[in-house]
Design a protein around this motif. Structure first.
Motif, short mmCIF file in Angstrom:
data_model
loop_
_atom_site.label_atom_id
_atom_site.label_comp_id
_atom_site.label_asym_id
_atom_site.label_seq_id
_atom_site.Cartn_x
_atom_site.Cartn_y
_atom_site.Cartn_z
N GLY A 1 0.45 -1.01 -0.02
CA GLY A 1 -0.04 0.40 0.06
C GLY A 1 0.82 1.34 -0.15
N LEU A 2 0.11 2.48 -0.01
CA LEU A 2 0.39 3.43 0.52
C LEU A 2 0.19 4.33 1.52
CD1 LEU A 2 0.32 3.48 -3.40
CD2 LEU A 2 0.53 5.98 -3.04
N LEU A 3 0.99 5.18 2.46
CA LEU A 3 0.48 5.10 3.48
C LEU A 3 -0.52 6.79 3.15
CD1 LEU A 3 0.84 6.19 6.48
CD2 LEU A 3 2.98 6.94 6.37
N GLY A 4 -1.41 6.86 4.09
CA GLY A 4 -2.21 8.32 4.20
C GLY A 4 -2.77 8.74 5.03
N ASP A 5 -3.15 9.81 4.99
CA ASP A 5 -3.10 10.44 6.10
C ASP A 5 -3.79 9.84 7.20
OD1 ASP A 5 -4.87 11.85 4.77
OD2 ASP A 5 -5.71 13.20 5.45
N GLN B 1 -8.31 7.09 2.03
CA GLN B 1 -9.68 7.39 1.97
C GLN B 1 -9.65 8.29 0.58
OE1 GLN B 1 -8.29 9.44 4.12
NE2 GLN B 1 -9.03 11.36 4.68
N GLY B 2 -11.13 8.27 -0.27
CA GLY B 2 -11.90 8.86 -1.06
C GLY B 2 -10.58 9.12 -2.38
N PRO B 3 -10.15 10.08 -3.03
CA PRO B 3 -9.03 9.04 -3.58
C PRO B 3 -8.48 8.49 -3.82
CG PRO B 3 -9.27 11.79 -3.76
CD PRO B 3 -9.72 10.94 -2.12
N GLY B 4 -8.01 8.23 -2.99
CA GLY B 4 -6.50 7.14 -2.72
C GLY B 4 -7.42 5.41 -3.03
N ARG C 1 -8.47 5.37 -6.81
CA ARG C 1 -7.68 4.99 -7.36
C ARG C 1 -7.43 3.19 -7.58
NH1 ARG C 1 -4.12 8.07 -10.11
NH2 ARG C 1 -2.35 6.35 -9.64
N MET C 2 -8.03 2.98 -6.97
CA MET C 2 -8.05 1.45 -6.31
C MET C 2 -9.31 0.63 -7.22
SD MET C 2 -7.26 0.78 -2.27
CE MET C 2 -5.46 0.05 -2.02
N THR C 3 -10.36 1.39 -7.53
CA THR C 3 -10.92 0.85 -9.11
C THR C 3 -11.00 0.09 -9.66
OG1 THR C 3 -12.21 2.81 -7.78
CG2 THR C 3 -13.16 1.40 -9.33
N THR C 4 -10.41 0.02 -10.43
CA THR C 4 -10.07 -1.05 -11.68
C THR C 4 -9.68 -2.10 -11.17
OG1 THR C 4 -9.55 0.61 -13.22
CG2 THR C 4 -8.92 -0.75 -13.99
N SER C 5 -8.32 -2.33 -10.17
CA SER C 5 -8.18 -3.31 -9.89
C SER C 5 -8.56 -4.16 -8.58
CB SER C 5 -6.26 -3.01 -8.60
OG SER C 5 -5.80 -2.50 -9.43
N THR D 1 -8.93 1.01 4.46
CA THR D 1 -8.97 2.04 4.01
C THR D 1 -9.46 3.37 5.09
OG1 THR D 1 -8.76 3.52 2.37
CG2 THR D 1 -10.68 1.66 2.91
N SER D 2 -8.86 4.15 5.66
CA SER D 2 -10.24 5.17 6.34
C SER D 2 -11.43 5.65 5.04
CB SER D 2 -9.29 6.13 6.32
OG SER D 2 -8.66 6.61 5.19
#
Length: 141
Positions: free
Chosen positions: A21-25, A72-75, A78-82, A97-98
């Motif tokens: 993953g990617l770290l997000g707020d 959350q949100g845009p993060g 961006r996972m939708t297709t996968s 996710t948050s």
């Protein structure tokens, strides 16, 4: 114990050994709790969709449920297709996710995440307690 610590412990008790993953707020505290687990390998992805694809490949290579995470949100968007690919191939995986606040449509990360994930044919499980995190699950075989 904080909810994010309990969630990290739950992931480890379920046998999570690798996190993509990617770290997000939004999921920062959970990610930090996961990073403290001595038997966990964290694989940083450059793109949220790639994290899901890596989790799917991990399942295919090991037979263990893949775990992916992004903010959350845009993060999550961006996972939708996968997520669609994993759901349609019935690859079991978990996305942690948050969750965006439901009462603030003016927040730049506002997104109806439940509707988005429902459209991918994945399930949803909300953590209980004061945290606003969500876990999305692809349907298994």
């Amino acid at each position: 114990m904080k909810v994010y610590q309990a969630m990290a412990n739950a992931f480890m008790k379920e046998g999570t050994t690798t996190l993509f993953g990617l770290l997000g707020d939004g999921q920062m505290t959970w990610w930090a709790a996961m990073a403290q687990q001595p038997n966990l390998k964290i694989v940083d992805a450059r793109d949220e969709g790639c994290a899901v694809t890596m989790a799917e490949g991990y399942y295919m290579a090991t037979g263990k449920i893949g775990v992916a995470s992004a903010t959350q949100g845009p993060g999550l968007a961006r996972m939708t297709t996968s997520l669609l690919v994993a759901a349609r191939s019935h690859t079991p995986l978990v996305v942690y996710t948050s969750k965006t606040a439901a009462n603030n449509e003016f927040n730049v990360q506002h997104l109806n995440q439940d509707a988005l994930v429902t459209a991918t044919e994945c399930g949803y499980m909300e953590s209980k307690g004061p945290a606003t995190n969500g876990t999305y699950l692809t349907p298994s075989i």
